[in-house]
Design a protein around this motif. Structure first.
Motif, short mmCIF file in Angstrom:
data_model
loop_
_atom_site.label_atom_id
_atom_site.label_comp_id
_atom_site.label_asym_id
_atom_site.label_seq_id
_atom_site.Cartn_x
_atom_site.Cartn_y
_atom_site.Cartn_z
N TYR A 39 37.31 40.30 31.71
CA TYR A 39 36.51 41.33 32.42
C TYR A 39 35.51 42.20 31.80
CZ TYR A 39 35.00 45.86 34.13
OH TYR A 39 34.23 46.98 34.64
N LYS A 40 35.55 42.47 30.37
CA LYS A 40 34.74 42.98 29.55
C LYS A 40 33.53 41.91 29.00
CE LYS A 40 38.20 46.08 27.67
NZ LYS A 40 37.45 47.12 28.49
N ILE A 41 33.90 40.58 28.90
CA ILE A 41 32.63 39.83 28.51
C ILE A 41 31.73 39.55 29.81
CG2 ILE A 41 33.96 38.65 26.67
CD1 ILE A 41 34.45 36.20 28.26
N LEU A 42 32.54 39.45 31.06
CA LEU A 42 31.47 39.36 32.18
C LEU A 42 30.84 40.75 32.61
CD1 LEU A 42 34.30 37.73 34.43
CD2 LEU A 42 32.16 36.61 33.76
N ASN A 43 31.39 41.86 32.23
CA ASN A 43 30.52 43.04 32.75
C ASN A 43 29.95 44.24 31.91
OD1 ASN A 43 31.24 42.66 35.74
ND2 ASN A 43 33.30 42.55 34.82
N LEU A 44 30.47 44.14 30.50
CA LEU A 44 29.81 44.99 29.79
C LEU A 44 28.61 44.51 28.76
CD1 LEU A 44 33.22 46.38 28.13
CD2 LEU A 44 32.20 47.03 30.29
N PHE A 68 41.49 35.83 36.81
CA PHE A 68 42.36 36.92 36.72
C PHE A 68 43.68 37.04 37.27
CE2 PHE A 68 37.86 38.61 36.56
CZ PHE A 68 38.07 39.66 35.40
N GLU A 69 43.87 35.73 37.78
CA GLU A 69 45.25 35.38 38.32
C GLU A 69 46.57 35.78 37.24
OE1 GLU A 69 46.09 35.86 41.64
OE2 GLU A 69 45.43 33.97 42.39
N PHE A 70 47.34 36.74 38.01
CA PHE A 70 48.52 37.00 37.17
C PHE A 70 48.18 37.96 35.82
CE2 PHE A 70 49.72 32.89 39.17
CZ PHE A 70 50.53 33.34 40.12
N GLY A 71 47.25 38.45 35.94
CA GLY A 71 46.68 39.49 34.79
C GLY A 71 46.32 40.66 35.30
N TYR A 72 45.30 41.15 34.70
CA TYR A 72 44.92 42.55 34.88
C TYR A 72 43.52 42.71 35.10
CZ TYR A 72 49.58 43.95 33.64
OH TYR A 72 50.79 44.32 33.50
N ALA A 73 42.99 43.68 35.69
CA ALA A 73 41.71 44.02 35.87
C ALA A 73 40.65 42.99 37.02
CB ALA A 73 40.57 43.56 34.65
N GLU A 74 41.45 42.45 37.94
CA GLU A 74 40.86 41.60 38.82
C GLU A 74 40.17 42.69 39.93
OE1 GLU A 74 44.43 42.73 40.90
OE2 GLU A 74 44.18 42.03 38.73
N ASP A 75 40.62 43.90 40.28
CA ASP A 75 40.21 44.59 41.13
C ASP A 75 39.14 45.25 40.51
OD1 ASP A 75 41.81 45.82 39.50
OD2 ASP A 75 42.77 47.11 40.80
N THR A 76 39.01 45.78 39.22
CA THR A 76 37.81 46.36 38.48
C THR A 76 36.76 45.44 38.52
OG1 THR A 76 39.47 47.60 37.04
CG2 THR A 76 37.02 47.61 36.44
N ASP A 77 37.01 44.00 38.53
CA ASP A 77 35.75 43.06 38.58
C ASP A 77 35.40 42.84 39.80
OD1 ASP A 77 34.53 40.52 37.02
OD2 ASP A 77 35.56 39.80 38.76
N PHE A 78 36.13 42.97 40.84
CA PHE A 78 35.86 42.82 42.19
C PHE A 78 34.95 43.96 42.43
CE2 PHE A 78 36.12 42.95 46.82
CZ PHE A 78 35.91 41.56 47.04
#
Length: 514
Positions: A459-464, A396-406
């Motif tokens: 994020y989505k493939i990891l969590n949805l 997620f570095e330099f992108g988005y959704a790292e906090d949501t994934d955390f």
């Protein structure tokens, strides 16, 4: 506590402290409300009679440690609503991890509980008729948005359960639930998604659902119920602060001063200063030159990136609690003291605070304590023992959704993410904010640009669930059409498929680094 045992939607017995209570009906809902009316301060449990010997009484008080908790557990594979509810709602509350305490509005009639005071507050707004499990789903779905804490709780039952639930999912019930609890458009999107991804033509359930009205409850419905957790959640209240920073010397100084004036002082502050210039040295002279009433651990690195910086800082924490902060926030002198008051009050092991700009529209703020869908990397306190074994994923570095994934990683360890409106954090949104260094993204020169962003896709493939993923694909296709230049629907569809495929490719590349 009072336990209602039921079988085949009929009450078999009602027990309070081993004494049998009388009841005037065999209907589970009628009995539940009758008992609640007669015992407004009691915890009410329900349990399928076949699971009576599995009910885990020693854990009940730990589970229902304050009055705004509703919990249940379904030990079987399927429930009232099929996975198709993911076509309608994309949230952490859909794909349930049944191995841990997990936040969700998807309640079960197998075993569960709610305080009578909550039931009495909502009974006039949610009709007590029809399917018992549907009623439980409806209460949780509506009240969870207004301060009721709802969980799938495996500790409710002892034993191993490996058999599949015998009841079959009802498409009519699914459409009815969507019509009564979501905006009208989601009924039609559900119909569309079922056709696109499952080749199901659900015309009759769609038409049937149109005869139902949407349900709503007053946002203040549970405001009179006092919360006072019986959980002994904090042993020392010693807290470490972690702050990643890059190019914000003055802003960082101000928040360090705020921490130094706290009525409840932090034990240690860990600063990770980043500067990609290999010849650079630290600019934070005040860390050594001034006196601070707490230990400061200062890490200087030439590697930029918030994920890396936060991981470095977390590795240096040693105390019971960790406050994940940003370098451009401001807090009142009683912030940490008030934070621990809230932690004890609600029995929380994680807490995320309101973090707003000075001119933020007050009407847009969340006014109630709620189970939050995301996570605030710069405005949250977490019990340190739950940070072991999890990190901000490098993909997620330099992108988005790292906090949501955390936040999802925390949920899957059994920790709920709870938003508390007070005390507030002022977010200055420093003008030198953002990434401050312009990273070269691996896909930025691709002829076909990925859509969505590969980190969002990661994020989505990891969590949805697969239904959530497909539902997101449909809504993205519809929303993006008016924002892009290709107006020919056939060309747009062809291009969208290529962009989606490209996003999946890069997300899987990033996944290997995650």
């Amino acid at each position: 506590m009072i336990v209602i045992y039921h079988q085949n939607n009929k009450v078999v017995e009602v027990v309070q402290e081993r004494a049998q209570l009388s009841f005037s009906s065999t209907n589970v809902l009628n009995v539940l409300l009758e008992i609640a009316q007669a015992n407004p301060n009691q915890l009410l449990l329900w349990c399928d009679y076949d699971l009576k010997t599995n009910l885990n009484f020693p854990q009940i008080q730990n589970i229902f440690h304050h009055k705004k908790i509703m919990a249940s557990y379904n030990p079987y594979l399927n429930s009232l609503l099929s996975g198709a509810i993911g076509y309608v709602e994309e949230s952490p509350f859909i794909k349930i991890n049944k191995k841990v305490t997990y936040p969700t509005w998807q309640m079960s009639s197998c075993a569960g509980g709610i305080y009578a005071s909550v039931l009495l507050d909502v009974k006039n707004l949610i009709p007590a008729k029809g399917n018992f499990e549907y009623f439980l789903h409806s209460i949780a779905k509506l009240a969870m948005e207004n301060g009721l804490f709802c969980y799938s709780e495996p500790l409710l039952l002892n034993g191993d359960f490996d058999k599949v639930q015998i009841k079959k999912n009802n498409t009519f019930v699914l459409f009815q639930f969507v019509k009564q609890h979501y905006k009208m458009r989601w009924v039609f999107l559900l119909f569309l998604n079922l056709f696109l991804y499952e080749r199901k033509v659900t015309i009759l359930p769609l038409i049937s659902s149109l005869f139902y009205s949407r349900r709503n409850i007053n946002k203040e419905i549970l405001s009179t119920i006092e919360v006072c957790s019986s959980k002994n959640i904090a042993e020392t209240e010693n807290i470490d602060i972690i702050i990643p920073t890059i190019g914000r010397k003055e802003f960082l100084y101000d928040i360090l001063k705020d921490f130094s004036l706290q009525t409840h002082l932090p034990a240690k502050i860990i600063i990770v200063e980043q500067n990609t210039n290999l010849k650079s040295v630290s600019e934070l002279d005040y860390v050594q030159d001034e006196f601070w009433p707490f230990e400061i651990k200062h890490i200087f690195t030439h590697q930029a990136g918030a994920c890396n910086a936060r991981n470095l800082a977390m590795a240096e924490t040693t105390n019971e609690w960790v406050f994940m902060a940003d370098d451009d926030i401001r807090i009142d002198i009683s912030f940490l003291k008030e934070a621990f008051i809230q932690i004890r009050k609600f029995g929380l092991e994680e807490i995320t605070f309101g973090c707003y700009e000075r001119e933020y529209d007050f009407n847009k703020k969340y006014l109630n304590e709620i189970q939050w869908e995301t996570f605030g990397s710069g405005c949250s306190i977490v019990k340190r023992k739950f940070l072991k074994g999890i990190q901000y994923r490098k993909g997620f570095e330099f992108g988005y959704a790292e906090d949501t994934d955390f936040g999802m990683q925390l949920r899957n360890t059994g920790i709920d993410i709870v938003y508390i409106p007070k005390p507030e954090i002022l977010h200055l949104k420093a003008p030198i904010g953002g990434f401050r260094t312009q990273p070269v993204l691996e896909w930025q020169d691709d002829l076909i640009q990925p859509k969505p962003s590969p980190t969002v896709m990661l994020y989505k493939i990891l969590n949805l669930s697969k239904e959530e993923m497909n539902g997101y694909k449909t809504t993205l296709f519809i929303k993006f059409y008016k924002l892009q230049s290709i107006k020919n629907p056939i060309r747009y569809f062809s291009n969208f498929k290529k962009q989606w495929k490209q996003s999946l490719y890069w997300a899987n590349q990033l996944k290997n680094r995650a």
